[in-house]
Design an enzyme around this catalytic site. Structure first.
Site, PDB file in Angstrom:
ATOM      1  N   LYS A 167      34.703  46.887  61.726  1.00  0.00           N
ATOM      2  CA  LYS A 167      34.183  47.541  62.782  1.00  0.00           C
ATOM      3  C   LYS A 167      33.465  46.772  63.661  1.00  0.00           C
ATOM      4  O   LYS A 167      33.756  45.853  64.838  1.00  0.00           O
ATOM      5  CB  LYS A 167      33.911  49.475  62.690  1.00  0.00           C
ATOM      6  CG  LYS A 167      34.000  50.108  64.373  1.00  0.00           C
ATOM      7  CD  LYS A 167      35.478  49.630  64.668  1.00  0.00           C
ATOM      8  CE  LYS A 167      35.149  50.310  66.335  1.00  0.00           C
ATOM      9  NZ  LYS A 167      36.494  49.511  67.470  1.00  0.00           N
ATOM     10  N   GLU A 193      37.650  54.042  64.043  1.00  0.00           N
ATOM     11  CA  GLU A 193      38.573  53.200  65.124  1.00  0.00           C
ATOM     12  C   GLU A 193      39.174  52.619  65.736  1.00  0.00           C
ATOM     13  O   GLU A 193      37.925  51.251  66.255  1.00  0.00           O
ATOM     14  CB  GLU A 193      38.962  54.836  66.261  1.00  0.00           C
ATOM     15  CG  GLU A 193      39.541  55.086  66.913  1.00  0.00           C
ATOM     16  CD  GLU A 193      41.026  55.019  66.330  1.00  0.00           C
ATOM     17  OE1 GLU A 193      41.935  55.550  66.192  1.00  0.00           O
ATOM     18  OE2 GLU A 193      41.904  53.809  66.882  1.00  0.00           O
ATOM     19  N   CYS A 207      31.683  50.640  73.984  1.00  0.00           N
ATOM     20  CA  CYS A 207      31.389  49.736  72.354  1.00  0.00           C
ATOM     21  C   CYS A 207      30.764  48.113  72.679  1.00  0.00           C
ATOM     22  O   CYS A 207      29.545  48.044  71.561  1.00  0.00           O
ATOM     23  CB  CYS A 207      32.615  49.642  71.514  1.00  0.00           C
ATOM     24  SG  CYS A 207      34.001  51.194  71.721  1.00  0.00           S
ATOM     25  N   ARG A 244      33.603  69.919  79.131  1.00  0.00           N
ATOM     26  CA  ARG A 244      34.635  69.193  78.318  1.00  0.00           C
ATOM     27  C   ARG A 244      35.727  69.403  77.786  1.00  0.00           C
ATOM     28  O   ARG A 244      36.840  69.810  77.596  1.00  0.00           O
ATOM     29  CB  ARG A 244      34.237  67.835  77.787  1.00  0.00           C
ATOM     30  CG  ARG A 244      34.846  67.250  77.679  1.00  0.00           C
ATOM     31  CD  ARG A 244      33.607  65.544  76.987  1.00  0.00           C
ATOM     32  NE  ARG A 244      33.924  64.708  77.668  1.00  0.00           N
ATOM     33  CZ  ARG A 244      33.225  63.527  77.155  1.00  0.00           C
ATOM     34  NH1 ARG A 244      32.915  63.362  75.877  1.00  0.00           N
ATOM     35  NH2 ARG A 244      33.952  62.592  77.533  1.00  0.00           N
ATOM     36  N   ASN A 275      29.430  60.492  69.564  1.00  0.00           N
ATOM     37  CA  ASN A 275      29.256  59.435  70.201  1.00  0.00           C
ATOM     38  C   ASN A 275      27.217  58.788  69.218  1.00  0.00           C
ATOM     39  O   ASN A 275      26.920  59.467  69.097  1.00  0.00           O
ATOM     40  CB  ASN A 275      28.344  59.617  71.745  1.00  0.00           C
ATOM     41  CG  ASN A 275      28.353  60.879  71.768  1.00  0.00           C
ATOM     42  OD1 ASN A 275      28.216  62.614  71.308  1.00  0.00           O
ATOM     43  ND2 ASN A 275      26.702  61.403  72.578  1.00  0.00           N
ATOM     44  N   THR A 276      27.644  57.419  69.766  1.00  0.00           N
ATOM     45  CA  THR A 276      26.898  56.312  69.083  1.00  0.00           C
ATOM     46  C   THR A 276      26.045  55.175  69.799  1.00  0.00           C
ATOM     47  O   THR A 276      26.331  54.538  69.440  1.00  0.00           O
ATOM     48  CB  THR A 276      26.846  56.239  67.436  1.00  0.00           C
ATOM     49  OG1 THR A 276      28.116  54.898  67.809  1.00  0.00           O
ATOM     50  CG2 THR A 276      27.919  57.144  66.730  1.00  0.00           C
TER      51      THR A 276
HETATM   52  P1  NAD Z   1      32.430  60.321  74.079  1.00  0.00           P
HETATM   53  O1  NAD Z   1      30.868  60.216  74.086  1.00  0.00           O
HETATM   54  O2  NAD Z   1      33.478  60.061  75.066  1.00  0.00           O
HETATM   55  O3  NAD Z   1      32.766  61.771  73.598  1.00  0.00           O
HETATM   56  C1  NAD Z   1      31.881  61.857  72.141  1.00  0.00           C
HETATM   57  C2  NAD Z   1      31.596  62.943  72.078  1.00  0.00           C
HETATM   58  O4  NAD Z   1      31.084  64.137  70.831  1.00  0.00           O
HETATM   59  C3  NAD Z   1      30.525  63.917  72.932  1.00  0.00           C
HETATM   60  O5  NAD Z   1      31.564  64.922  73.898  1.00  0.00           O
HETATM   61  C4  NAD Z   1      29.703  64.989  72.278  1.00  0.00           C
HETATM   62  O6  NAD Z   1      29.740  66.365  73.456  1.00  0.00           O
HETATM   63  C5  NAD Z   1      30.589  65.482  71.256  1.00  0.00           C
HETATM   64  N1  NAD Z   1      29.373  65.289  70.850  1.00  0.00           N
HETATM   65  C6  NAD Z   1      27.911  65.011  70.207  1.00  0.00           C
HETATM   66  N2  NAD Z   1      27.245  65.851  69.058  1.00  0.00           N
HETATM   67  C7  NAD Z   1      27.987  66.388  68.886  1.00  0.00           C
HETATM   68  C8  NAD Z   1      27.977  67.696  68.050  1.00  0.00           C
HETATM   69  N3  NAD Z   1      27.220  67.887  66.953  1.00  0.00           N
HETATM   70  N4  NAD Z   1      28.850  69.305  67.765  1.00  0.00           N
HETATM   71  C9  NAD Z   1      29.751  68.441  68.544  1.00  0.00           C
HETATM   72  N5  NAD Z   1      30.294  67.451  69.181  1.00  0.00           N
HETATM   73  C10 NAD Z   1      29.133  66.795  69.654  1.00  0.00           C
HETATM   74  O7  NAD Z   1      32.711  59.133  73.016  1.00  0.00           O
HETATM   75  P2  NAD Z   1      33.720  58.255  72.763  1.00  0.00           P
HETATM   76  O8  NAD Z   1      33.889  57.287  73.222  1.00  0.00           O
HETATM   77  O9  NAD Z   1      35.027  59.356  72.413  1.00  0.00           O
HETATM   78  O10 NAD Z   1      32.821  57.399  70.953  1.00  0.00           O
HETATM   79  C11 NAD Z   1      32.638  58.288  69.628  1.00  0.00           C
HETATM   80  C12 NAD Z   1      32.496  57.038  68.909  1.00  0.00           C
HETATM   81  O11 NAD Z   1      33.465  56.254  68.715  1.00  0.00           O
HETATM   82  C13 NAD Z   1      31.628  55.710  68.864  1.00  0.00           C
HETATM   83  O12 NAD Z   1      30.990  56.123  68.112  1.00  0.00           O
HETATM   84  C14 NAD Z   1      32.570  54.814  69.396  1.00  0.00           C
HETATM   85  O13 NAD Z   1      31.225  53.345  69.211  1.00  0.00           O
HETATM   86  C15 NAD Z   1      33.886  55.199  68.366  1.00  0.00           C
HETATM   87  N6  NAD Z   1      34.430  54.271  69.207  1.00  0.00           N
HETATM   88  C16 NAD Z   1      34.903  54.789  70.744  1.00  0.00           C
HETATM   89  C17 NAD Z   1      35.751  54.014  71.574  1.00  0.00           C
HETATM   90  C18 NAD Z   1      35.915  53.758  72.742  1.00  0.00           C
HETATM   91  O14 NAD Z   1      37.360  53.337  73.173  1.00  0.00           O
HETATM   92  N7  NAD Z   1      35.722  54.979  73.692  1.00  0.00           N
HETATM   93  C19 NAD Z   1      37.204  53.039  70.564  1.00  0.00           C
HETATM   94  C20 NAD Z   1      36.049  52.757  69.205  1.00  0.00           C
HETATM   95  C21 NAD Z   1      35.882  53.335  68.489  1.00  0.00           C
HETATM   96  C1  UDX Z   2      37.004  47.493  72.677  1.00  0.00           C
HETATM   97  C2  UDX Z   2      37.893  47.429  71.217  1.00  0.00           C
HETATM   98  O1  UDX Z   2      39.202  46.190  72.293  1.00  0.00           O
HETATM   99  C3  UDX Z   2      38.669  47.989  71.111  1.00  0.00           C
HETATM  100  O2  UDX Z   2      38.875  48.143  69.450  1.00  0.00           O
HETATM  101  C4  UDX Z   2      37.180  48.952  69.806  1.00  0.00           C
HETATM  102  O3  UDX Z   2      38.304  50.531  69.257  1.00  0.00           O
HETATM  103  C5  UDX Z   2      36.615  49.551  70.972  1.00  0.00           C
HETATM  104  O4  UDX Z   2      36.439  48.737  72.413  1.00  0.00           O
HETATM  105  P1  UDX Z   2      37.212  49.189  74.950  1.00  0.00           P
HETATM  106  O5  UDX Z   2      36.523  48.160  75.194  1.00  0.00           O
HETATM  107  O6  UDX Z   2      38.295  49.902  75.320  1.00  0.00           O
HETATM  108  O7  UDX Z   2      37.392  48.656  73.230  1.00  0.00           O
HETATM  109  O8  UDX Z   2      38.332  47.415  75.612  1.00  0.00           O
HETATM  110  P2  UDX Z   2      38.462  46.379  76.006  1.00  0.00           P
HETATM  111  O9  UDX Z   2      40.467  46.130  76.353  1.00  0.00           O
HETATM  112  O10 UDX Z   2      38.768  45.481  74.730  1.00  0.00           O
HETATM  113  O11 UDX Z   2      37.990  45.709  77.576  1.00  0.00           O
HETATM  114  C6  UDX Z   2      36.182  45.474  77.139  1.00  0.00           C
HETATM  115  C7  UDX Z   2      35.719  44.951  77.970  1.00  0.00           C
HETATM  116  O12 UDX Z   2      36.771  43.607  78.420  1.00  0.00           O
HETATM  117  C8  UDX Z   2      36.848  45.436  79.086  1.00  0.00           C
HETATM  118  O13 UDX Z   2      35.871  45.279  81.021  1.00  0.00           O
HETATM  119  C9  UDX Z   2      37.735  44.436  79.673  1.00  0.00           C
HETATM  120  O14 UDX Z   2      37.854  44.483  81.551  1.00  0.00           O
HETATM  121  C10 UDX Z   2      37.063  42.820  79.327  1.00  0.00           C
HETATM  122  N1  UDX Z   2      38.158  42.089  78.604  1.00  0.00           N
HETATM  123  C11 UDX Z   2      38.973  42.801  77.760  1.00  0.00           C
HETATM  124  C12 UDX Z   2      37.647  40.823  79.716  1.00  0.00           C
HETATM  125  O15 UDX Z   2      37.206  40.294  80.379  1.00  0.00           O
HETATM  126  N2  UDX Z   2      38.814  39.527  79.594  1.00  0.00           N
HETATM  127  C13 UDX Z   2      39.777  40.354  78.423  1.00  0.00           C
HETATM  128  O16 UDX Z   2      40.579  39.116  78.249  1.00  0.00           O
HETATM  129  C14 UDX Z   2      39.842  41.620  77.310  1.00  0.00           C
END
Ligand code: NAD
Ligand code: UDX
Length: 471
Positions: A226, A171, A282, A43, A95-96
């Site tokens: 959140k 976030e 999420c 990555r 990641n969680t």
């Molecule tokens: P992700 O899986 O894309 O990225 C997490 C990264 O952390 C991975 O690349 C993994 O290798 C790395 N990692 C794990 N343990 C580690 C360690 N000990 N040291 C260094 N690196 C390590 O996950 P993401 O989608 O970026 O989500 C991260 C967090 O943010 C989660 O808690 C998620 O719920 C939250 N979040 C995600 C989104 C989203 O849209 N994806 C939005 C808001 C919040």
């Molecule tokens: C979501 C939250 O929106 C964001 O604030 C949080 O930080 C992470 O989780 P994300 O999962 O990236 O973001 O995308 P989002 O646009 O929320 O869509 C989530 C799912 O719901 C998708 O599968 C999307 O297609 C679906 N969706 C969304 C619907 O089916 N209808 C809608 O009106 C909106």
């Protein structure tokens, strides 16, 4: 405005949150050195690839920011030790996911990556460090992080004592729109007790976020907000999806119903689009985590209330799969079906929890042969998600699925097109041309309401559209 207290930021976790978030920080805090670190070497290599089309995640606008700031004030590295020891402020963006085994399996968040990161910080940090939870975490995780930080430090004889302040700064970005969400957030939420640390983080955000959008709360309110925000958003989707089924049964049209209710300013018009069921990494995880917390605190009715949002979501995927089979004369055995869209929403290559996975897998298990087209999801990812290698064949030696490179090649000899993601290019298809390549009767199953029903019917298709009685 620039704050000179923080000079070095480390972000642990170079994923969908860590990468884009730090790119936007780099854009607005040019005098801060930002290092994003990860245990996943491939990555990190992809983040460092000189060809930005090879970045590990696809997000509109991200490649431009990476080209501008990478190796200037934004660095990607696997050297976790050095990144942590140089940092004044560390974002935890690991990641969680939902636990798959042990206590709380299927609901509770798996905090092993958070704990491992906290232990690394305790080991490698120097002096005072502000540790910021960016990952989504169960309420009171900050306490656990504090305990790990204070009790598992290793200090050299000639090193000063390490101290930490833990903050919560969840976030809210949504994938596919991440850069925009980060550039113009509805709000920035910072929870904590240490006012000095909170102000340091506020000062960073003030470089581009208006003051009135920055909310300060106690740490538990921040963590719970959140989970609650995601639960409310997901609940709206389950609500509209539930009503979509009623529309199909009664003759009401979901688009008209959405418009009518969305114009009530108390309801608002966002997140009222019906679909095949919400996906993404999420919503389901965070609601299940909320359910687990409620059960832990003996709030069983509250837990059951929120769990229903997930149950309806699973039901939506299942009912769509079943109605496809039913409309195709009760069997899809040996029939080739074109799948349009595999990611969980448009503008992302992320497939985590995508409704497409469940629907495609169920169709394959019923004997269908799938031709999958998605502009951004590759073969390897589809193989992993379906848990079926590309070469896997049916008893009749036919490949169970293949990946097409275009809409046109996907539909060759197909009985139906199933639209599962709302990619822009699915909105203006010339159905008259496409039907010529397909078997008759030809069907469209539009789970995202992107097709002009009249045009599709004029081209000769039978069409089922979500929440629409015309089917
Ligand atoms: P992700 O899986 O894309 O990225 C997490 C990264 O952390 C991975 O690349 C993994 O290798 C790395 N990692 C794990 N343990 C580690 C360690 N000990 N040291 C260094 N690196 C390590 O996950 P993401 O989608 O970026 O989500 C991260 C967090 O943010 C989660 O808690 C998620 O719920 C939250 N979040 C995600 C989104 C989203 O849209 N994806 C939005 C808001 C919040
Ligand atoms: C979501 C939250 O929106 C964001 O604030 C949080 O930080 C992470 O989780 P994300 O999962 O990236 O973001 O995308 P989002 O646009 O929320 O869509 C989530 C799912 O719901 C998708 O599968 C999307 O297609 C679906 N969706 C969304 C619907 O089916 N209808 C809608 O009106 C909106």
């Amino acid at each position: 405005m620039f704050d000179n207290k923080i000079k070095n930021i480390c972000c642990i976790g170079a994923g969908y949150v860590g990468g884009p978030t730090m790119a936007v920080f780099a854009n607005h805090c040019p005098y801060i050195k930002i290092t994003v670190t990860d245990i996943n070497e491939s990555r990190i290599n992809a983040w460092n690839d000189s060809d930005t089309s090879n970045l590990p995640i696809y997000e509109p606008g991200l490649d431009t920011l990476i080209s501008l700031y990478r190796n200037k004030n934004l660095f990607f590295t696997t050297n976790i030790k050095e990144s942590i020891s140089n940092a004044d402020l560390i974002f935890l963006s690991v990641n969680t996911p939902t636990k798959t085994k042990g206590i709380g399996a299927g609901k509770a968040s798996d905090l092993k990556w958070i704990e491992a990161s906290a232990r690394q910080i305790a080991k490698f940090s120097k002096g005072h460090t502000i540790v910021v939870e960016k990952s989504t975490l169960p309420v009171r995780t900050a306490k656990t992080i504090e305990n790990i930080l204070s009790e598992s430090q290793e200090i050299d004889n000639n090193e000063e004592k390490k101290t930490f302040s833990v903050l919560s700064n969840p976030e809210f970005l949504s994938e596919g729109n991440a850069i925009n969400d980060l550039e113009k957030p509805d709000r920035v939420l910072i929870g904590g007790e240490d006012k000095y640390a909170m102000n340091s983080l506020v000062d960073l955000y003030l470089n581009w976020v208006p003051k009135e959008k920055i909310i300060l709360t106690n740490i538990w309110s921040s963590e719970l907000s959140k989970l609650t925000a995601n639960a409310f958003l997901a609940q709206r989707i389950s609500s509209i999806n539930a009503i979509s089924a009623l529309c199909e049964a009664t003759g009401a049209d979901i688009k008209q119903v959405s418009k009518a209710i969305g114009m009530d300013s108390r309801i608002g018009n966002k997140f009222l689009f019906p679909g095949p069921g919400f996906g993404g990494s999420c919503f389901q995880k965070d609601i299940l985590n909320l359910v687990y917390l409620c059960e832990y605190y003996n709030l069983h009715e509250v837990a059951a209330y929120w769990e229903e949002v997930v149950n309806i979501n699973n039901w939506q995927k299942d009912r769509i799969f079943k109605l496809i089979v039913l409309k195709l004369f009760g069997t899809v055995f040996g029939k080739k079906l074109a799948i349009f869209g595999f990611s969980f929403k448009a503008n992302t290559n992320d497939t985590r929890n995508s409704a497409s996975i469940k629907i495609c897998r169920n169709l394959i298990d019923e004997g269908a042969i799938l031709s999958i087209y998605d502009p951004k999801v590759d073969n390897n990812q589809i193989e992993k998600d379906l848990n079926l290698s590309l070469n896997e064949t049916s008893s009749r030696e036919k490949m169970l699925w293949s990946r097409a490179n275009s809409i046109q090649s996907a539909v060759e000899d197909c009985h139906a097109v199933i639209i599962l993601t709302e990619w822009e290019e699915f909105k203006n298809i010339s159905w008259t041309k496409l039907i010529k390549k397909m078997k008759r009767p030809a069907w469209i199953f539009d789970t995202r309401s992107v097709v002009d029903v009249l045009k599709a019917e004029q081209a000769g298709f039978n069409i089922w559209q979500i929440g629409n009685y015309t089917s």
